[in-house]
Write a protein that holds these residues in place. Structure first.
Motif, short mmCIF file in Angstrom:
data_model
loop_
_atom_site.label_atom_id
_atom_site.label_comp_id
_atom_site.label_asym_id
_atom_site.label_seq_id
_atom_site.Cartn_x
_atom_site.Cartn_y
_atom_site.Cartn_z
N PRO A 129 -7.16 -45.12 -34.88
CA PRO A 129 -8.22 -45.00 -35.89
C PRO A 129 -8.17 -43.71 -36.70
O PRO A 129 -8.75 -43.64 -37.78
CB PRO A 129 -9.51 -45.10 -35.07
CG PRO A 129 -9.12 -44.80 -33.66
CD PRO A 129 -7.71 -45.27 -33.51
N ASN A 162 -16.39 -48.82 -31.76
CA ASN A 162 -15.36 -49.76 -32.23
C ASN A 162 -15.87 -50.66 -33.35
O ASN A 162 -15.12 -51.01 -34.27
CB ASN A 162 -14.86 -50.62 -31.06
CG ASN A 162 -13.83 -49.90 -30.22
OD1 ASN A 162 -13.22 -48.92 -30.67
ND2 ASN A 162 -13.63 -50.36 -29.00
N TYR A 165 -15.57 -48.70 -36.45
CA TYR A 165 -14.16 -48.66 -36.86
C TYR A 165 -13.77 -49.96 -37.56
O TYR A 165 -13.11 -49.95 -38.60
CB TYR A 165 -13.25 -48.46 -35.64
CG TYR A 165 -13.24 -47.06 -35.08
CD1 TYR A 165 -13.48 -45.95 -35.88
CD2 TYR A 165 -12.97 -46.84 -33.73
CE1 TYR A 165 -13.46 -44.67 -35.36
CE2 TYR A 165 -12.95 -45.56 -33.19
CZ TYR A 165 -13.20 -44.48 -34.01
OH TYR A 165 -13.17 -43.21 -33.49
N ILE A 169 -12.29 -50.49 -41.23
CA ILE A 169 -10.97 -51.12 -41.36
C ILE A 169 -11.04 -52.30 -42.32
O ILE A 169 -10.19 -52.45 -43.21
CB ILE A 169 -10.43 -51.57 -39.99
CG1 ILE A 169 -10.04 -50.34 -39.15
CG2 ILE A 169 -9.24 -52.51 -40.14
CD1 ILE A 169 -9.75 -50.65 -37.70
#
Length: 284
Positions: A129, A162, A165, A169
């Motif tokens: 990441p 997450n 993230y 993304i």
């Protein structure tokens, strides 16, 4: 006494066990094999459809009467029957056999490659990441700052780091794949650290530009195509249509599969330190 040659190919059981291990250990493998399978399916369905149309065209040319009753959709959602002159249907089939089927299939191939590259980048960014801190290639400092923003509602709604993230993304990928192939292959090389053969990339850029002509300009060559493709341009006369031959179709799908194979091998080497090709494929 003569020596009997041994067969070095793995048994079915060994292949199954290796496949299980590949799926468990290599996060890039499933993206690779699914895309290769999808490309193969797209290719042979198109070839079979073309063969079927050739047979149908020959049958129609030799049959009487001279009109054919076919079903077409109406505006109310139901099918209606309409008579069509067989000679016109034969002409439509001729055009489809010559180029239309190949053109449609090329578009599907380009979509499969973009989906594959997107999944590879997503996998790498989930693994690392920290790469998200690098700009996609914004044209200004303001754009670069906008890229790093995330809505407060996405932070509040996230169940874990997450999740945040993944939101970033997805935003990054959305922007990246709205850019040109040249831009996303540059990101691939500079940020994801996967460098593909330059000529292969230029070949793909030309295929994508051909697809854009077919979708947005009825196949007619224009200045945008010539500018995008450079020395790979297959036509420069803006009065002509871009040619779609059987040989071009075959070469395009070969290029698609090379991109998938080379990307898979490069990603496995860069992020998993697996460079022995025998460790990357279930059948080797």
């Amino acid at each position: 006494m003569a020596t009997i040659p041994t067969n070095n190919y793995p048994t079915k059981k060994q292949r199954v066990e290796k496949l299980k291990k590949l799926k468990a250990d290599n996060p890039f493998y499933l993206h690779y094999i699914k895309t290769i399978d999808a490309l193969n399916e797209e290719y042979y369905v198109t070839k079979l459809a073309r063969q079927g149309l050739v047979t149908l065209r020959e049958e129609l040319k030799n049959e009487k009467p001279f009109t054919l009753e076919i079903e077409i959709p109406s505006v109310n959602g139901r099918e209606i029957r309409k008579e069509k002159d067989k000679s016109k249907i034969v002409d439509i089939l001729k055009r489809s056999i010559k180029s239309d089927l190949y053109a449609n299939s090329l578009g599907s191939g380009v979509s499969l490659i973009e989906q594959f590259l997107e999944e590879i980048i997503r996998t790498v960014l989930i693994m690392h990441p920290g790469k998200l801190s690098v700009d996609v290639g914004s044209s200004s400092k303001k754009e670069a700052q906008e890229e790093k923003k995330i809505d407060l509602k996405d932070i509040i709604g996230a169940k874990s780091l997450n999740d945040i993230y993944l939101t970033i993304i997805n935003q990054r990928l959305y922007k990246l794949f709205y850019a040109s192939p040249t831009d996303y292959f540059k990101y691939f090389k500079d940020i994801i650290q996967i460098k593909l053969d330059e000529d292969l990339v230029l070949t793909y850029v030309e295929i994508k530009a051909t697809r854009d002509l077919l979708v947005h300009n009825k196949g007619k060559v224009n200045a945008i195509y010539v500018q995008k493709t450079g020395t790979k341009a297959r036509a420069t006369d803006q009065r002509q249509n871009i040619p779609i031959t059987e040989q071009y179709y075959i070469q395009s799908f070969s290029a698609f599969k090379k991109i998938v194979r080379d990307t898979y091998e490069c990603a496995s080497k860069e992020y998993l330190k697996v460079s022995n090709k025998a460790d990357l494929y279930a059948s080797k």
